[in-house]
Each structure stands twice: as structure tokens, then as C-alpha cells.
Design a protein around this motif. Structure first.
Motif, short mmCIF file in Angstrom:
data_model
loop_
_atom_site.label_atom_id
_atom_site.label_comp_id
_atom_site.label_asym_id
_atom_site.label_seq_id
_atom_site.Cartn_x
_atom_site.Cartn_y
_atom_site.Cartn_z
N GLU A 109 3.14 -0.39 9.60
CA GLU A 109 3.63 -1.61 8.96
C GLU A 109 5.15 -1.65 8.90
N CYS A 110 5.81 -0.50 8.87
CA CYS A 110 7.28 -0.49 8.92
C CYS A 110 7.78 -0.99 10.27
N PHE A 111 7.17 -0.49 11.35
CA PHE A 111 7.57 -0.93 12.70
C PHE A 111 7.26 -2.41 12.91
N ARG A 112 6.30 -2.92 12.17
CA ARG A 112 5.89 -4.32 12.34
C ARG A 112 7.05 -5.28 12.09
N TYR A 113 7.96 -4.93 11.21
CA TYR A 113 9.03 -5.85 10.83
C TYR A 113 10.34 -5.57 11.56
N MET A 114 10.26 -4.95 12.73
CA MET A 114 11.41 -4.79 13.61
C MET A 114 11.24 -5.78 14.76
N PRO A 115 11.98 -6.89 14.78
CA PRO A 115 11.80 -7.91 15.83
C PRO A 115 11.95 -7.34 17.23
N GLU A 116 12.87 -6.40 17.41
CA GLU A 116 13.10 -5.84 18.75
C GLU A 116 11.87 -5.08 19.25
N VAL A 117 11.19 -4.39 18.34
CA VAL A 117 9.97 -3.66 18.71
C VAL A 117 8.87 -4.66 19.06
N ARG A 118 8.72 -5.71 18.26
CA ARG A 118 7.68 -6.70 18.52
C ARG A 118 7.90 -7.38 19.87
N ASP A 119 9.16 -7.73 20.17
CA ASP A 119 9.47 -8.38 21.45
C ASP A 119 9.15 -7.45 22.62
N ALA A 120 9.48 -6.16 22.47
CA ALA A 120 9.22 -5.20 23.54
C ALA A 120 7.73 -5.04 23.77
N LEU A 121 6.95 -4.98 22.70
CA LEU A 121 5.50 -4.84 22.82
C LEU A 121 4.88 -6.08 23.45
N ASN A 122 5.38 -7.26 23.08
CA ASN A 122 4.81 -8.51 23.61
C ASN A 122 5.09 -8.68 25.10
N SER A 123 6.19 -8.09 25.57
CA SER A 123 6.53 -8.23 26.99
C SER A 123 6.04 -7.05 27.82
N SER A 124 5.35 -6.11 27.19
CA SER A 124 4.90 -4.90 27.89
C SER A 124 3.59 -5.16 28.62
N SER A 125 3.46 -4.50 29.79
CA SER A 125 2.21 -4.57 30.55
C SER A 125 1.48 -3.23 30.52
N SER A 126 1.97 -2.30 29.69
CA SER A 126 1.35 -0.97 29.60
C SER A 126 -0.03 -1.06 28.96
N ILE A 127 -0.92 -0.16 29.38
CA ILE A 127 -2.25 -0.07 28.78
C ILE A 127 -2.35 1.30 28.10
N ASN A 128 -1.96 1.35 26.87
CA ASN A 128 -1.97 2.60 26.11
C ASN A 128 -1.99 2.27 24.62
N LEU A 129 -1.52 3.20 23.81
CA LEU A 129 -1.50 2.97 22.36
C LEU A 129 -0.63 1.77 22.01
N ALA A 130 0.40 1.51 22.82
CA ALA A 130 1.28 0.36 22.57
C ALA A 130 0.51 -0.95 22.66
N THR A 131 -0.45 -1.02 23.57
CA THR A 131 -1.27 -2.23 23.71
C THR A 131 -2.06 -2.49 22.44
N LEU A 132 -2.68 -1.44 21.90
CA LEU A 132 -3.45 -1.59 20.67
C LEU A 132 -2.55 -1.88 19.48
N LEU A 133 -1.33 -1.35 19.50
CA LEU A 133 -0.38 -1.64 18.43
C LEU A 133 -0.01 -3.12 18.46
N ARG A 134 0.23 -3.65 19.64
CA ARG A 134 0.54 -5.08 19.78
C ARG A 134 -0.62 -5.92 19.27
N GLY A 135 -1.85 -5.55 19.64
CA GLY A 135 -3.01 -6.29 19.17
C GLY A 135 -3.19 -6.22 17.67
#
Length: 350
Positions: A109-135
Motif C-alpha cells: 500500500e505504500c508503493f501504491r501512492y507513488m505515481p512514478e511506480v504506478r505509471d511504470a507498472l501500467n506501461s510494463s509488458s512483463s509477466i511476473n509479480l509486477a503484473t499481479l501488483l498492477r492488477g
């Protein structure tokens, strides 16, 4: 905001107001406290007014045609729970504790409120833990109440088995949030570094460390720099503690200063050295670890050589943290200049 050229007459100013409000010039009654007396007259010389930056001007008068709103007005009562959550009309949803997963929930939930992290996750095509974090974040944004992060936890425990440890009774064990933070940071960093914003500018703290020998002044002090993604607040307390930590600043100082034992070439033996770290560069977000876990040896146990113990001591912290005293001289000079400019602008507005 309206830019006003005081070298032009009042009619030009009223034309600008008309374009913004559709109130005809002959219906406009303009009042500016301290700028002119009463309503602004057509024959007033604008150079004689006392308009200043940020001046508020009140307009009275009816418009010719009231324009319809560009977006239809929708009241909160008519919104769905998802719409209320997206608009921020309700308290943001959190994550359900699935059994000793508080370490994970708080960090996610701390990482959730970092806009730069959210933007990076939304533009990522990786299929890993980052995908589930974005979801998980997308689901939280739309939720009106807490959600259980089943998929994220399952993937985490599968790919990082240290978080799947269980007690003899089959319950998942408590984990250190710092260990999960390091894991999540490594996942998120790969995604953020693909963008124009390096991850180091978000959470990277540069430390300057000076080590000097306690036992002889002939030994040359060494200075080195190191980069970390968090600062440590050491927690001590109880009957066996040398220093009782009650406030966050005390724990920070304990984490940045101390003594180490290392070889002295002058004395030809191991000696005690003073270690002092100071911040030389600050990131956009500053993360602190409250070091609550330590390893306790259990020589009398037949089952294990030691166990992980948790320190339950209460440590207070301020709403606004000032790290000036923990910065090196160069960074303090920059902070002083910025504070002096802020004070000057504040006094100017008084």
C-alpha cells in the motif's frame, strides 16, 4: 487566473472578463479589495489601481447565456461503489490480512501512492509479480471495501519461498516487512528503470561514511559513499539494553553512528573505530525501516540454533520529519539556502 495589462484601459479588462463569464460589459460590477475604491469605473486609469499578484476580484452581474456544464453533474448518491472509489469520494480500500500478511499489506500500500511506480507498472509488458501488483492496485482503485490479495500472495510464496514458511501447526509465519520491501523493490526497480525516471531518484539515499580510529590519531580516517533504498531506525529497550529508544530520531542516530572493530596498520592489531554516516543526497520518497526483528541464539535447543524474535517496544515519530541534522555539510548548505528562500517568500506575503 487572468493576466491584466494595467497600461490598457478598463474596457480591455472587461472584454477579458466577458470572454470568461459571458457577463456583458455594461452589467459587470468589479470589486477588488485594496485595489480600488468601490466598483471599477470605465473612466478609471488602470495605472492608478493597486493591483498585485494574486489579487482577488469579485464580479457581480448576470450572464447573457449560462453555458451548460461540459460534463454532466452526477451526485455521490447516484454513483456506483466503483465510481465513488475512482473519484475519491470514499475512504480508499485496503488489503485483507490473509494470516500474518500485515508485513506485505503495508509495503504494497505504500508503493501504491507513488505515481512514478504506478505509471511504470501500467506501461510494463512483463509477466511476473509486477503484473499481479498492477492488477492488485487496479482492483483497489475500484473497490469500496478491503479486498483479499489471493493471487498476489500465492505468486509471492511460490516464487519467493522464504515468505511461505510455516509453523509446526501449519500456519504461515510472521515475516519481516524489510525483507519483503527488498524483494518488492527489486521487482519494481526493473520496471521503473525502463522509464525516463531512474528508480534511484525515487528511493535512493546516498550516504557518506567516515571511519576514524578511536585509539590513535595517527591512523588516517577513511571516507566512502554508499547508496541504499532505506534508512534504519534501530530499536532497543528492556533491562538488557544499553540505550532505550523512545523516539524515531534517537533510533536514526543509533543506526547512523556506532563503533566497529577492524585492523589498524599503525597499531598492528585490531582496534575500535568510530563510524559516522551522514546523508549526502536525498530521494523523492524517504523510506525508514523500524528494525524490530533480531536473531537470538538458542544453544540449549535441540530443534534449532536460533530463532527470529520481534521487538515490541513502542517508538514515537513526528508527523513531519526533519533530517537536516543527519545530512552532511554540503547537503546542509543546500537545505539552508532553500529554507532561507522559503522564509523570504513567506515574509514577503505577510
Amino acid at each position: 487566473d487572468v493576466e491584466v495589462d494595467t497600461s490598457l484601459d478598463v474596457g480591455v479588462f472587461k472584454d477579458t472578463v466577458y470572454k470568461l463569464t459571458a457577463v456583458p460589459k455594461d452589467r459587470q460590477k468589479l470589486m477588488g479589495k485594496g485595489a480600488w475604491v468601490g466598483t471599477l469605473k470605465d473612466e478609471t486609469d488602470m495605472t492608478s489601481t493597486k493591483l498585485k499578484e494574486g489579487q482577488q476580484v469579485m464580479l457581480m452581474g448576470s450572464a447573457e447565456v449560462v453555458a451548460a456544464p461540459k460534463e454532466a453533474i452526477k451526485f455521490v448518491e447516484d454513483m456506483s461503489v466503483e465510481e465513488q472509489a475512482m473519484k475519491g469520494a470514499i475512504i480508499p480500500a485496503g488489503l485483507v490480512n490473509l494470516g500474518n500478511t500485515c508485513y506485505m499489506n503495508s509495503t504494497v500500500e505504500c508503493f501504491r501512492y507513488m505515481p512514478e511506480v504506478r505509471d511504470a507498472l501500467n506501461s510494463s509488458s512483463s509477466i511476473n509479480l509486477a503484473t499481479l501488483l498492477r492488477g492488485t492496485y487496479s482492483e483497489l482503485d475500484r473497490a469500496g471495501s478491503s479486498i483479499p490479495p489471493y493471487s498476489f500472495v500465492q505468486n509471492l510464496r511460490h516464487n519467493f519461498p522464504q515468505f511461505a514458511e510455516q509453523t509446526p501447526q501449519g500456519r504461515f509465519m510472521q515475516q519481516d516487512a524489510e525483507e519483503f520491501y527488498n524483494t518488492l523493490t527489486s521487482v519494481v526497480q526493473r520496471e521503473v528503470d525502463r522509464t525516463a525516471t531512474p528508480f534511484s531518484t525515487l528511493l535512493g539515499v546516498e550516504l557518506e561514511e567516515r571511519i576514524s580510529c578511536q585509539e590513535t590519531s595517527d591512523e588516517v580516517a577513511t571516507v566512502r559513499r554508499d547508496s541504499v533504498n532505506k534508512l534504519v531506525c534501530n530499536i532497543q529497550g528492556g533491562s538488557g539494553a544499553v540505550t532505550n529508544i523512545d523516539h524515531m530520531n534517537e533510533g536514526m542516530k543509533l543506526g547512523l553512528e556506532g563503533t566497529v572493530e577492524k585492523f589498524s596498520s599503525v597499531l598492528g592489531r585490531d582496534a575500535l573505530w568510530n563510524r559516522k554516516q551522514r546523508i549526502s543526497s536525498l530521494p523523492r520518497y524517504l523510506c525508514f525501516q523500524f528494525m524490530r526483528f533480531f536473531w537470538k541464539a538458542t544453544p540449549d535447543s535441540r530443534d534449532h540454533q536460533g530463532i527470529k524474535c520481534k521487538i515490541l517496544r513502542s517508538v514515537t515519530f513526528p508527523e513531519v520529519l526533519d533530517v537536516y541534522d543527519f545530512c552532511n555539510d554540503d547537503l546542509q548548505a543546500k537545505l539552508r539556502a532553500n529554507r532561507a528562500e522559503s522564509d523570504r517568500l513567506f515574509e514577503k506575503d505577510l
